[in-house]
Design an enzyme around this catalytic site. Structure first.
Site, PDB file in Angstrom:
ATOM      1  N   ILE A  23       0.835  -1.200   0.000  1.00  0.00           N
ATOM      2  CA  ILE A  23       0.000   0.000   0.000  1.00  0.00           C
ATOM      3  C   ILE A  23       0.875   1.258   0.000  1.00  0.00           C
ATOM      4  O   ILE A  23       0.611   2.216  -0.739  1.00  0.00           O
ATOM      5  CB  ILE A  23      -0.952  -0.037   1.220  1.00  0.00           C
ATOM      6  N   ASP A  69      13.382   2.519  11.201  1.00  0.00           N
ATOM      7  CA  ASP A  69      12.454   1.621  11.896  1.00  0.00           C
ATOM      8  C   ASP A  69      11.542   2.541  12.707  1.00  0.00           C
ATOM      9  O   ASP A  69      12.018   3.253  13.610  1.00  0.00           O
ATOM     10  CB  ASP A  69      13.257   0.677  12.796  1.00  0.00           C
ATOM     11  N   ASN A  96       2.315   4.797   7.495  1.00  0.00           N
ATOM     12  CA  ASN A  96       1.656   3.650   6.874  1.00  0.00           C
ATOM     13  C   ASN A  96       2.253   2.301   7.281  1.00  0.00           C
ATOM     14  O   ASN A  96       1.584   1.275   7.164  1.00  0.00           O
ATOM     15  CB  ASN A  96       1.736   3.828   5.339  1.00  0.00           C
ATOM     16  N   SER A 148      -7.287   0.611   9.383  1.00  0.00           N
ATOM     17  CA  SER A 148      -7.774  -0.613   8.736  1.00  0.00           C
ATOM     18  C   SER A 148      -9.260  -0.757   9.036  1.00  0.00           C
ATOM     19  O   SER A 148      -9.741  -0.232  10.052  1.00  0.00           O
ATOM     20  CB  SER A 148      -7.050  -1.829   9.306  1.00  0.00           C
ATOM     21  N   TYR A 163      -3.714  -6.764  16.407  1.00  0.00           N
ATOM     22  CA  TYR A 163      -3.837  -5.937  15.193  1.00  0.00           C
ATOM     23  C   TYR A 163      -5.098  -5.078  15.267  1.00  0.00           C
ATOM     24  O   TYR A 163      -5.058  -3.872  15.045  1.00  0.00           O
ATOM     25  CB  TYR A 163      -3.873  -6.853  13.967  1.00  0.00           C
ATOM     26  N   LYS A 167      -5.199  -0.941  15.441  1.00  0.00           N
ATOM     27  CA  LYS A 167      -5.796  -0.109  14.383  1.00  0.00           C
ATOM     28  C   LYS A 167      -6.923   0.761  14.944  1.00  0.00           C
ATOM     29  O   LYS A 167      -7.109   1.898  14.500  1.00  0.00           O
ATOM     30  CB  LYS A 167      -6.293  -0.999  13.245  1.00  0.00           C
TER      31      LYS A 167
HETATM   32  P1  NDP Z   1       3.354  -4.847   3.364  1.00  0.00           P
HETATM   33  O1  NDP Z   1       3.869  -5.884   4.313  1.00  0.00           O
HETATM   34  O2  NDP Z   1       3.167  -5.191   1.930  1.00  0.00           O
HETATM   35  O3  NDP Z   1       4.221  -3.522   3.467  1.00  0.00           O
HETATM   36  C1  NDP Z   1       4.535  -2.964   4.718  1.00  0.00           C
HETATM   37  C2  NDP Z   1       5.879  -2.277   4.636  1.00  0.00           C
HETATM   38  O4  NDP Z   1       6.186  -1.711   5.924  1.00  0.00           O
HETATM   39  C3  NDP Z   1       7.009  -3.264   4.300  1.00  0.00           C
HETATM   40  O5  NDP Z   1       7.859  -2.714   3.322  1.00  0.00           O
HETATM   41  C4  NDP Z   1       7.714  -3.419   5.640  1.00  0.00           C
HETATM   42  O6  NDP Z   1       9.085  -3.731   5.511  1.00  0.00           O
HETATM   43  C5  NDP Z   1       7.520  -2.043   6.251  1.00  0.00           C
HETATM   44  N1  NDP Z   1       7.726  -2.073   7.693  1.00  0.00           N
HETATM   45  C6  NDP Z   1       7.401  -3.071   8.569  1.00  0.00           C
HETATM   46  N2  NDP Z   1       7.801  -2.752   9.800  1.00  0.00           N
HETATM   47  C7  NDP Z   1       8.390  -1.536   9.722  1.00  0.00           C
HETATM   48  C8  NDP Z   1       9.026  -0.690  10.675  1.00  0.00           C
HETATM   49  N3  NDP Z   1       9.126  -1.037  11.962  1.00  0.00           N
HETATM   50  N4  NDP Z   1       9.526   0.499  10.254  1.00  0.00           N
HETATM   51  C9  NDP Z   1       9.438   0.858   8.960  1.00  0.00           C
HETATM   52  N5  NDP Z   1       8.866   0.090   8.002  1.00  0.00           N
HETATM   53  C10 NDP Z   1       8.359  -1.095   8.379  1.00  0.00           C
HETATM   54  O7  NDP Z   1       1.948  -4.380   4.010  1.00  0.00           O
HETATM   55  P2  NDP Z   1       0.700  -3.603   3.358  1.00  0.00           P
HETATM   56  O8  NDP Z   1       1.156  -2.715   2.286  1.00  0.00           O
HETATM   57  O9  NDP Z   1      -0.381  -4.581   3.124  1.00  0.00           O
HETATM   58  O10 NDP Z   1       0.283  -2.747   4.640  1.00  0.00           O
HETATM   59  C11 NDP Z   1       0.542  -1.347   4.760  1.00  0.00           C
HETATM   60  C12 NDP Z   1      -0.369  -0.803   5.834  1.00  0.00           C
HETATM   61  O11 NDP Z   1      -1.728  -1.041   5.451  1.00  0.00           O
HETATM   62  C13 NDP Z   1      -0.187  -1.466   7.196  1.00  0.00           C
HETATM   63  O12 NDP Z   1      -0.335  -0.495   8.214  1.00  0.00           O
HETATM   64  C14 NDP Z   1      -1.344  -2.460   7.247  1.00  0.00           C
HETATM   65  O13 NDP Z   1      -1.718  -2.772   8.551  1.00  0.00           O
HETATM   66  C15 NDP Z   1      -2.416  -1.674   6.504  1.00  0.00           C
HETATM   67  N6  NDP Z   1      -3.513  -2.466   5.970  1.00  0.00           N
HETATM   68  C16 NDP Z   1      -3.292  -3.480   5.074  1.00  0.00           C
HETATM   69  C17 NDP Z   1      -4.371  -4.199   4.585  1.00  0.00           C
HETATM   70  C18 NDP Z   1      -4.198  -5.317   3.615  1.00  0.00           C
HETATM   71  O14 NDP Z   1      -5.187  -6.047   3.390  1.00  0.00           O
HETATM   72  N7  NDP Z   1      -3.046  -5.502   3.002  1.00  0.00           N
HETATM   73  C19 NDP Z   1      -5.753  -3.910   5.016  1.00  0.00           C
HETATM   74  C20 NDP Z   1      -5.857  -2.818   5.929  1.00  0.00           C
HETATM   75  C21 NDP Z   1      -4.767  -2.127   6.387  1.00  0.00           C
HETATM   76  P3  NDP Z   1       9.513  -5.312   5.572  1.00  0.00           P
HETATM   77  O15 NDP Z   1       8.652  -6.030   4.594  1.00  0.00           O
HETATM   78  O16 NDP Z   1      10.968  -5.287   5.224  1.00  0.00           O
HETATM   79  O17 NDP Z   1       9.236  -5.728   6.997  1.00  0.00           O
END
Ligand code: NDP
Length: 258
Positions: A23, A69, A96, A148, A163, A167
């Site tokens: 996202i 982070d 995000n 979410s 989770y 949220k």
């Molecule tokens: P992804 O796992 O595809 O992407 C999340 C990104 O955040 C990854 O690049 C990850 O890095 C990075 N990340 C994780 N932990 C940290 C941290 N501590 N500091 C900085 N970056 C970090 O997830 P989505 O794109 O699906 O999710 C994005 C947001 O949308 C989240 O908040 C999620 O809860 C929310 N969301 C998603 C839904 C879905 O159905 N997909 C539905 C509703 C909400 P790495 O992979 O290296 O850990």
């Protein structure tokens, strides 16, 4: 000037946490296509660099990768300093980054609970606080937190109480900041997606078997695509949303209606 020109983000400086994939990557691409320069912030700097290079090549905007982070206050502060060094200001901040850990409540370990709350709720607070300080100094800005639909409903069949609680916290944090900062020109809103087919879902062996069930439960009978969140991101980052603050935008194919 017509509405489409007013919605453009030319000259705006924006960062997106968790911007390397999913996202966040799609939000970054959307705001860059609308004219903004963007910092892609992620724990995975290699992936952030690849994403930044691709979006820059496709849009012609300045897109830079930064590692942070979001659970570490010092790394968040250093990231903000780096964005200011590169861009001079911050017009919009997308908080995000987020993760999901599924475990039945009675078996969830302290570490699992803490990890989810640390990234999803504390990470959003630290990022929004650091960006908010800059925006208050500047006299304005827009913060957009990814919440979410799980803030509104309890997902089934997977157990994910940490989770869902994190949220729900993001939405109430969003409203609290919106009220505190309303007269300082800083707007704070949240986006609440339904099920979106990103790595978070598609790379999780425990979630993939549930996809058919989720589709069945969603009135539009499909998952969302991450690019279907781009328009709301562009709207909230830009100047046509000046009266929009403290709001949560649920984009879920009507999942939470039934
Ligand atoms: P992804 O796992 O595809 O992407 C999340 C990104 O955040 C990854 O690049 C990850 O890095 C990075 N990340 C994780 N932990 C940290 C941290 N501590 N500091 C900085 N970056 C970090 O997830 P989505 O794109 O699906 O999710 C994005 C947001 O949308 C989240 O908040 C999620 O809860 C929310 N969301 C998603 C839904 C879905 O159905 N997909 C539905 C509703 C909400 P790495 O992979 O290296 O850990």
């Amino acid at each position: 000037m017509g509405i489409m020109e007013k919605m453009r983000l030319d000259g705006k400086k924006i960062f997106v946490t968790g911007g390397a994939r999913g996202i966040g990557m799609n939000i970054a691409r959307g705001v860059a296509e609308a004219g903004a320069d963007v910092a892609i912030v992620d724990v995975d700097i290699d992936e952030a660099a690849k994403t930044a290079q691709q979006i820059s090549a496709d849009t012609g905007r300045r897109v830079i990768p930064l590692r942070a982070d979001v659970t570490k206050p010092q790394e968040v502060d250093e990231m903000i300093a780096a964005v200011l060094e590169q861009f001079d200001r911050i017009d919009a901040a997308f908080c995000n980054a987020g993760i999901c850990i599924n475990a039945p409540a009675e078996e969830m370990t302290f570490e699992q609970w803490k990890r989810v709350i640390d990234i999803n709720l504390t990470g959003v607070f630290l990022t929004a606080q650091a960006a908010g300080k800059v925006m208050i100094r500047q006299g304005g800005g827009s913060i957009i937190n990814t919440a979410s639909m799980s803030a509104h409903i309890v997902n089934v069949p997977q157990p994910q109480c940490a989770y869902n609680a994190s949220k729900a916290g993001v939405i109430q944090l969003t409203k609290s900041l919106a009220v505190e900062w309303a007269m300082k020109g800083v707007r704070v809103n949240s986006i609440s997606p339904g099920y979106i087919g990103t790595d978070l879902v598609m790379n999780s062996p425990t979630l993939v078997p549930l996809i058919d069930k989720w589709k069945e439960m969603t009135p539009v009978r499909r998952l969302g695509r991450p690019e279907e969140l781009q328009a709301i991101a562009v709207y909230l980052a830009g100047d046509t949303s000046q009266f929009t603050t403290g709001a949560d935008f649920v984009i879920d194919g009507a999942f939470t209606c039934i």
